[in-house]
Design a protein around this motif. Structure first.
Motif, PDB file in Angstrom:
ATOM      1  N   ASP A  41       0.984  -1.105   0.169  1.00 30.68           N
ATOM      2  CA  ASP A  41       0.151  -0.211  -0.210  1.00 30.68           C
ATOM      3  C   ASP A  41       0.716   1.125  -0.144  1.00 30.68           C
ATOM      4  OD1 ASP A  41      -2.313   2.243   0.240  1.00 30.68           O
ATOM      5  OD2 ASP A  41      -2.747   1.067   2.390  1.00 30.68           O
ATOM      6  N   THR A 270      -0.880  -2.065  -6.941  1.00 26.27           N
ATOM      7  CA  THR A 270      -1.072  -1.513  -6.160  1.00 26.27           C
ATOM      8  C   THR A 270      -2.117   0.488  -6.857  1.00 26.27           C
ATOM      9  OG1 THR A 270       0.971  -1.880  -4.280  1.00 26.27           O
ATOM     10  CG2 THR A 270       1.016   0.300  -4.698  1.00 26.27           C
ATOM     11  N   SER A 332       7.852   0.431  -0.433  1.00 26.10           N
ATOM     12  CA  SER A 332       6.528   1.606   0.021  1.00 26.10           C
ATOM     13  C   SER A 332       6.741   2.913  -0.348  1.00 26.10           C
ATOM     14  CB  SER A 332       6.242   0.693   0.892  1.00 26.10           C
ATOM     15  OG  SER A 332       7.342   1.440   1.501  1.00 26.10           O
TER      16      SER A 332
END
Length: 528
Positions: A41, A270, A332
């Protein structure tokens, strides 16, 4: 790359998307045998900061929370009455294929914007009686433009919404008590009206969302079939839903709730929604997320699969406008801003790459930065003025964290400043606020600290002004909060106390603060 399969038909309002109707001829694109990090995420790094500071998160439906009296979940340690501000990361911003960030050199001195706010003391608030008496059950407040929406719910899940004009301080309409859910999770302000989203109740695996008419609060449509891990994003005339771990994507017409388009991947992905420079100049929460993002007509977003394929898609029709078979191995914290995708590379290289979204399939990426420190973590990427800011943490030692600013055209590092324990970066004009769980340091365009380690939680009002609260915004208990207005080029202005508010419900624009109080809804004015 194989084209994504689409559902060419529409569904009736209120009916869930049917994944079995997706074109079965879809095949996942193949890419070179490059090691990619697992899908992450892109806003996960901001979550810890948001929970600590009361900021907004990308909207994700929450599940039941055993042992807590209120339907909200996500209480910080030791504060069982609070709930995390589990919000929406919803606005859709600029065209993904827009021109790249304009060339520019950081000023040698701080250039304060002219948008100064004439702060005054809070005074007595405007008070509004809830349609349902406030208890430990769900309540919330949210602001969009010159309108505030408040909601309260009973223990049985019946909810009522109130709309207020923040400019006049007058109530516009009051209480739709036909709304009901096992538990409510979030009130989201949209251009079409307030959107109520239910959480996962005990013994249930699905939830729903319901849009109310902005002019009177009547129910316009509802949508069932949301799962706990689904996330939603809002754009102009559309609600976009990411489901099944990024494998299922579908768009809904915000006027009717009917399905516009559906597409499916065979593997997870994502989703990154681009921002524009305008999103850095209006009110933002404690993580720097714009409260009222600038909506774009074509509603672009970026989809990155776990194998590194990247697609720029229209949010309404889900069509692909640009694509690339692979990008650098991703960690990320990817962000997209003003036509560029910024990607921190995982692995030993520790680099930050910039991709031109309009030419993602033809132009090679630019390596903006390569860390010289072994084992350094590069995270919290944030556009700050015409630069890209991020936090470099040597050996994951947060006490040694530094805020770094890069030229987005590849001309290298502009400045860096040590800020221990920084949890989020909030751009404010050409400056950036480095926020920890208890303090804020404001860094000017020249990379020097304008002020350091100021206690409390600081949020952006516009590109020249901040609002500082004396303590965190996570608790759901009624408490007092001292508030100060902070013009970037001047001294803080003490505004007085917001008395007996539930801090985790508070929302704001450039002149008003809306919160749920102990027994009533309240609206404080701090500027005309």
């Amino acid at each position: 790359m194989a084209a994504q399969g689409h559902d060419e038909t529409r569904q009736e309002p209120g009916s869930p998307p049917d994944p079995t109707r997706i074109d079965p001829s879809f095949s996942e694109p193949t890419v070179a045998d490059v090691q990619y990090a697992r899908p992450v995420d892109p806003w996960a790094e901001a979550e810890a900061a948001a929970v600590a500071a009361g900021g907004h998160l990308p909207y994700q439906v929450s599940g039941p929370s055993a042992g807590t009296p209120a339907p909200g979940v996500g209480d910080p340690a030791g504060k069982t009455g609070g709930r995390s501000r589990r919000a929406y990361r919803i606005g859709l911003w600029s065209t993904a294929g827009a021109a790249a960030v304009a060339l520019g050199v950081t000023a040698a001195v701080v250039l304060w914007p002219s948008s100064s706010i004439d702060f005054h003391r809070l005074g007595e608030p405007s008070v509004f009686t809830p349609g349902i008496a406030l208890t430990s059950a769900f309540s919330d407040a949210t602001v969009i433009g010159d309108r505030a929406y408040y909601v309260s719910a009973a223990a049985n899940g019946v909810a009522a919404v109130t709309a207020v004009d923040t400019a006049s301080g007058e109530e516009l309409w009051h209480g739709n008590t036909t709304l009901s859910a096992a538990r409510w999770d979030r009130l989201v302000a949209t251009e079409a009206g307030p959107l109520l989203v239910a959480g996962i109740g005990s013994g249930s695996t699905e939830t729903r969302m319901e849009l109310l008419d902005e002019s009177g609060g009547a129910s316009v449509w509802h949508r069932d079939g949301l799962a706990a891990a689904d996330s939603i994003h809002l754009g102009t005339g559309v609600v976009f839903v990411v489901a099944d771990g990024g494998k299922l994507l579908y768009s809904l017409d915000s006027g009717t709730g009917g399905t516009v388009q559906v597409t499916r991947n065979t593997i997870g992905s994502t989703i990154v929604v681009p921002t524009t420079p305008a999103d850095l100049t209006g009110p933002a929460d404690a993580t720097g997320t714009a409260i009222n993002p600038a909506l774009a007509d074509d509603n672009p977003f970026v989809q990155v699969t776990s194998r590194g394929a990247v697609m720029v898609r229209d949010m309404r029709e889900l069509g692909t406008t640009a694509e690339r078979d692979e990008i650098a191995a991703t960690g990320s914290g990817m962000v997209a801003h003003d036509g560029r995708l910024f990607v921190p590379e995982s692995g030993s290289s520790r680099r930050i790459w910039s991709y031109d979204l309009a030419k993602i399939n033809t132009a090679e990426p630019v390596a903006l930065y390569t860390s010289q420190q072994s084992g350094a973590d590069l995270g919290k990427l944030t556009p700050c003025g015409e630069l890209l800011c991020f936090v470099e943490t040597p050996g994951y030692d947060r006490k040694k964290a530094e805020v770094v600013a890069l030229d987005v055209t590849g001309l290298g590092e502009k400045w860096r400043l040590p800020v221990p324990d920084v949890t989020s970066l909030v751009p404010v004009g050409d400056a950036v606020a480095a926020v920890t769980t208890t303090t804020t340091t404001l860094i000017g365009a020249d990379g020097k600290a304008v002020w350091s380690d100021q206690p409390g939680v600081t949020v952006r009002l516009n590109d020249g002004n901040l609002l500082r609260f004396s303590d965190d915004l996570t608790t759901g208990y009624a408490e007092d909060r001292s508030v100060a207005g902070v013009p970037l080029g001047g001294e803080p202005v003490e505004l007085g106390q917001a008395l007996g508010v539930r801090p985790d419900t508070c929302s704001w624009n450039t002149y008003a603060l809306a919160c749920v109080g102990k027994e009533n809804f309240v609206l404080y004015r701090f500027s005309e």
